[in-house]
Write a protein that holds these residues in place. Structure first.
Motif, PDB file in Angstrom:
ATOM      1  N   SER A 112       0.803  -1.229   0.000  1.00  0.00           N
ATOM      2  CA  SER A 112       0.000   0.000   0.000  1.00  0.00           C
ATOM      3  C   SER A 112       0.828   1.267   0.000  1.00  0.00           C
ATOM      4  O   SER A 112       0.272   2.359   0.133  1.00  0.00           O
ATOM      5  CB  SER A 112      -0.941   0.013   1.219  1.00  0.00           C
ATOM      6  N   SER A 130       4.125   3.330  -2.075  1.00  0.00           N
ATOM      7  CA  SER A 130       4.858   3.341  -3.336  1.00  0.00           C
ATOM      8  C   SER A 130       6.280   2.832  -3.207  1.00  0.00           C
ATOM      9  O   SER A 130       6.830   2.252  -4.148  1.00  0.00           O
ATOM     10  CB  SER A 130       4.862   4.759  -3.920  1.00  0.00           C
ATOM     11  N   THR A 177      -1.928  -5.479  -6.395  1.00  0.00           N
ATOM     12  CA  THR A 177      -2.031  -4.022  -6.293  1.00  0.00           C
ATOM     13  C   THR A 177      -2.932  -3.387  -7.348  1.00  0.00           C
ATOM     14  O   THR A 177      -3.342  -2.237  -7.185  1.00  0.00           O
ATOM     15  CB  THR A 177      -0.638  -3.380  -6.415  1.00  0.00           C
ATOM     16  N   GLY A 232      -1.672  -0.014  -8.319  1.00  0.00           N
ATOM     17  CA  GLY A 232      -1.477   0.975  -7.250  1.00  0.00           C
ATOM     18  C   GLY A 232      -0.256   0.653  -6.424  1.00  0.00           C
ATOM     19  O   GLY A 232       0.470  -0.302  -6.716  1.00  0.00           O
ATOM     20  N   PRO A 233      -0.003   1.422  -5.387  1.00  0.00           N
ATOM     21  CA  PRO A 233      -0.721   2.658  -5.033  1.00  0.00           C
ATOM     22  C   PRO A 233      -0.253   3.841  -5.874  1.00  0.00           C
ATOM     23  O   PRO A 233       0.947   3.989  -6.125  1.00  0.00           O
ATOM     24  CB  PRO A 233      -0.343   2.841  -3.554  1.00  0.00           C
TER      25      PRO A 233
END
Length: 290
Positions: free
Chosen positions: A147, A149, A232, A235-236
């Motif tokens: 969650s 980067s 993911t 993402g994030p």
């Protein structure tokens, strides 16, 4: 003439299947890449507009940066680690066969099952990894792995390495079995240690296998989709967006099949160019060496 007609008759089914399932879809994809099409209404020809949009699409361009980093990670966590394990487990000692089987076992799982499993392991609140870190007093190292980067792409690299390194281990292990043991015995008599044997004997004799494995990792990395989508979904904040996930979003989530097809054509050209260049330079290096 009769013989030639008979040959054509035998070849015709294969040609028909190849044309119907390969050439026709390929030609259709190239055509739709130059249109605006939502999959329902008639396509409208727009020329190179989709390709101009693609090269101005920052998310699309950064997707190639992400997939390049991912490929570099797979070369370490899949190919290099698989080679290391093949060398370490290249023995007939009791238990080594079981260890090779256990190391290869993740390949039996589907990508979906592997992704769901690791989504549970890497979950910030209830994940097994963070729970273990907290249990041993390392709370500061607990992270929202998927969650944020800074860690999401690296986490996917680790999962991919866990899933595929066993495949490369088997490839290298089979190649190691073809190397005569007498070569290593002669090297030991000359005073060569394990590292000298690896770099002077093992690595040169595995060169062709290594080249094939690198090519598989690179082309497979460009086609990577399953783990990214499950873990993911890009993402994030687009940190794990790769060409395949962006194509799916544009083509099916946004109903822009023309643009999505153009992105697919670009990806196919990139993969084909990388593969051809890699094979060309590897062959030149082989010829120059010998």
């Amino acid at each position: 003439m009769a013989s030639g007609a008979a040959n054509l008759l035998f070849v015709a089914p294969a040609v028909a299947l190849f044309g119907g399932f390969v050439l026709f879809p390929l030609a259709s994809a190239v055509y739709y890449a130059f249109t605006v099409w939502n999959g329902f209404s008639p396509p409208q020809w727009v020329g190179f507009a989709n390709f101009q949009r693609a090269f101005a699409d920052l998310t699309h361009l950064f997707a190639y940066v992400h997939v390049t980093l991912y490929i570099l990670g797979t070369l370490v966590f899949e190919v290099a680690f698989g080679l290391m394990m093949a060398v370490l487990l290249n023995s007939d000692r009791r238990g080594f066969g079981v260890m090779r089987g256990m190391f290869f076992s993740p390949m039996v799982l589907s990508m979906t099952a592997a992704g769901v499993l690791w989504a549970f392991v890497l979950d910030y609140r209830t994940g097994l990894l963070n729970a273990t870190l907290r249990a041993i007093g390392l709370d500061a190292f607990a992270q929202p792995w998927l969650s944020q980067s800074s860690t999401a792409l690296f986490a996917i690299m680790i999962v991919s390495g866990w899933k595929f390194s066993g495949l490369y281990m088997v490839i290298f292990f089979a190649a190691l079995r073809r190397i005569p043991r007498s070569i290593y015995e002669a090297a030991r008599l000359d005073g060569a240690g394990p590292f000298a044997q690896f770099f002077s004997i093992t690595l040169p004799l595995l060169r062709q296998n290594l080249l094939v494995c690198i090519l598989l990792a690179v082309t497979g990395g460009f086609a990577g989709f399953d783990l990214f989508f499950i873990l993911t979904n890009g993402g994030p904040f687009g940190a794990t967006e790769v060409p395949a996930t962006w194509i799916i979003k544009q083509a099916f989530d946004q109903n822009q099949l023309g643009y999505g097809t153009a992105l697919t054509v670009i990806l196919a050209v990139v993969v084909m160019s990388v593969a051809i260049a890699y094979l060309h330079f590897s062959e030149r290096a082989h010829v120059t060496r010998y």
